[in-house]
Design a protein around this motif. Sequence first.
Motif, short mmCIF file in Angstrom:
data_model
loop_
_atom_site.label_atom_id
_atom_site.label_comp_id
_atom_site.label_asym_id
_atom_site.label_seq_id
_atom_site.Cartn_x
_atom_site.Cartn_y
_atom_site.Cartn_z
N MET A 1 0.84 -1.20 0.00
CA MET A 1 0.00 0.00 0.00
C MET A 1 0.87 1.25 0.00
N MET A 2 1.95 1.23 0.87
CA MET A 2 2.78 2.42 0.98
C MET A 2 3.62 2.63 -0.28
N ALA A 3 3.87 1.53 -1.01
CA ALA A 3 4.69 1.66 -2.22
C ALA A 3 4.02 2.55 -3.24
N THR A 4 2.73 2.70 -3.20
CA THR A 4 2.02 3.57 -4.15
C THR A 4 2.10 5.03 -3.73
N LEU A 5 2.53 5.31 -2.45
CA LEU A 5 2.59 6.69 -1.96
C LEU A 5 3.94 7.33 -2.24
N VAL A 6 4.97 6.55 -2.20
CA VAL A 6 6.30 7.12 -2.34
C VAL A 6 7.26 6.03 -2.76
N SER A 7 8.25 6.43 -3.55
CA SER A 7 9.28 5.47 -3.92
C SER A 7 10.19 5.23 -2.74
N SER A 8 10.96 4.17 -2.78
CA SER A 8 11.82 3.82 -1.66
C SER A 8 12.85 4.90 -1.38
N ILE A 9 13.42 5.46 -2.42
CA ILE A 9 14.48 6.46 -2.24
C ILE A 9 13.88 7.86 -2.32
N GLY A 10 14.09 8.67 -1.23
CA GLY A 10 13.54 10.02 -1.21
C GLY A 10 14.19 10.90 -2.27
N GLN A 11 13.38 11.70 -2.98
CA GLN A 11 13.90 12.58 -4.03
C GLN A 11 14.66 13.76 -3.45
N GLY A 12 14.24 14.16 -2.23
CA GLY A 12 14.91 15.32 -1.63
C GLY A 12 16.09 14.93 -0.77
N THR A 13 15.92 13.88 0.03
CA THR A 13 16.97 13.50 0.99
C THR A 13 17.88 12.41 0.48
N GLY A 14 17.37 11.64 -0.49
CA GLY A 14 18.15 10.50 -0.97
C GLY A 14 18.12 9.34 0.01
N LEU A 421 -2.62 -5.30 16.86
CA LEU A 421 -1.22 -4.96 16.54
C LEU A 421 -1.06 -4.76 15.04
N ASP A 422 -1.73 -5.58 14.26
CA ASP A 422 -1.67 -5.41 12.79
C ASP A 422 -2.23 -4.05 12.38
N ARG A 423 -3.33 -3.65 13.04
CA ARG A 423 -3.90 -2.33 12.73
C ARG A 423 -2.93 -1.22 13.13
N ARG A 424 -2.31 -1.37 14.29
CA ARG A 424 -1.34 -0.35 14.73
C ARG A 424 -0.15 -0.30 13.76
N THR A 425 0.32 -1.46 13.35
CA THR A 425 1.45 -1.51 12.41
C THR A 425 1.10 -0.78 11.12
N GLU A 426 -0.08 -1.05 10.62
CA GLU A 426 -0.51 -0.40 9.37
C GLU A 426 -0.66 1.10 9.57
N SER A 427 -1.29 1.48 10.68
CA SER A 427 -1.51 2.92 10.95
C SER A 427 -0.19 3.66 11.15
N LEU A 428 0.72 3.05 11.94
CA LEU A 428 2.01 3.69 12.20
C LEU A 428 2.84 3.78 10.93
N THR A 429 2.79 2.74 10.12
CA THR A 429 3.52 2.77 8.85
C THR A 429 3.02 3.89 7.96
N GLU A 430 1.71 4.02 7.89
CA GLU A 430 1.12 5.08 7.05
C GLU A 430 1.48 6.45 7.59
N SER A 431 1.38 6.62 8.92
CA SER A 431 1.67 7.93 9.53
C SER A 431 3.12 8.33 9.33
#
Length: 467
Positions: A1-14, A421-431
């Motif tokens: 899910m998170m892979a659709t929000l941002v690529s692994s390597i940050g464009q600004g920070t690298g 815990l799965d819900r917290r993991t998902e929520s924390l990952t997204e946040s």
Amino acid sequence: MMATLVSSIGQGTGLNITDMVSALVTADTAAKKAQITRQTSNNTAMISGVGSLRSALTAFQDAMKKLNDSSAPSFNAYAAKSANEAVVKVTSGNTAVAGSYSIVVNQLATGSKVASQAFAGGSTSAISAGELTVSQGANSWKVNVASGATLESVRDQINKELGVQGVSANIINGEGGARLVLSSTTTGAGSDLSVSGISELAIDGTTKMTGTGAGYITDLAKDAELTIDGLTVTSSKNTIDNAISGMKLELTGVSASATSATQITVEADNTGLQTSIQAFVDAYNTLQKTITSLTTTSRDSDDNLVLGPLTNDPTTRSLLGDIRKVLSEVGAGDQLTSLSQLGINTTKDGTLEFNTTKFTTAMNDKKLGAEVQELFTGTNGIFERMNKAIDPYNATDGSLATRKANLDKIAKNLADQQTALDRRTESLTESLTKKFVAMDTAVAKLNAQADQIKSVFDALEAQAKNS
């Protein structure tokens, strides 16, 4: 899910945002996850262990039930054999005496079979309404026949209402018409059926049927008649208990003649006793081995200590103590009061060993065969005491069933914790991902502004050099 929000390597920070978020989430949830995994594994093992223990206990109790089956009794000291089971079958009890007997069956016990008068109109002939009384000896039963009845409906009504009394009815269509025929499973002289109350169905069961009239068919009900070693015995039934002490005779046919005796022999059945005792020992050892496998510790390939699912479990220890106590208790017999007298002893690993040499001595020299059945299956015998010891644990509402229910509740609670815990993991990952994306975007903008400023200064510097 998170892979659709941002690529692994940050464009600004690298920086690898995915790895950073994963590391932070793991640091936050790892301890709880490990705790849930460990507790779930232990709880699952205990559920399996309790299930295995209950299955083993049930199998042991079933084995004892089979050995205590009254229709096929085990632990009989004697075995009886008939030379001709087409005439008589024999079963010996524990109070039988070794010997040989000559039996001649002159007559089998028979039941009553009577018929009504013949009805020319057949099975649909009309029958008058009234109260039909069917009598047999001191017993009588009433059948209320409604208006509009036929021979068929009366037959059906008798079968429905008197079947439980062993009385059945049918219709036979013969010469002269249809007859209502009644028969009884009750045998013996004086058990003849009679019918009264409705004139056309009246039957005197002691009078032979003639012509189209009513009466008994072929013969009256009779007692069985036989001789045992020349002594006359009569019985209202074909199954006779204790005509010979400790034995049951089942008459199956009539002897060919008064001189064609069937020989019955009764001998000590040490082999049968040994087989039954061995069956008990094997069933107990199977239970003991199951308990050992559930409670014993071991070492894995890395020499780490591995606990059994029920190691150090107080309920299992208590159960094992209770059933072992039964084996060591003194029974209420006369000469035979303990298993050790039969060559049965407990070994170091808790299983039983059966010394057949000592058993044979007890049977042949000490004559203990007649007491073996009482030791195992008698009142307060080993089977009764063993079941009393096991039932509080293995009954439907026993402690193991309660234990299983509690373990199931724990399993449900752990599953709920894992879901949370799965819900917290998902929520924390997204946040965290959103925060790092926002930071990376800000850095990218600053980098872009810095590049613009640098471009301006580079242009000014180039103009200064050219002027």
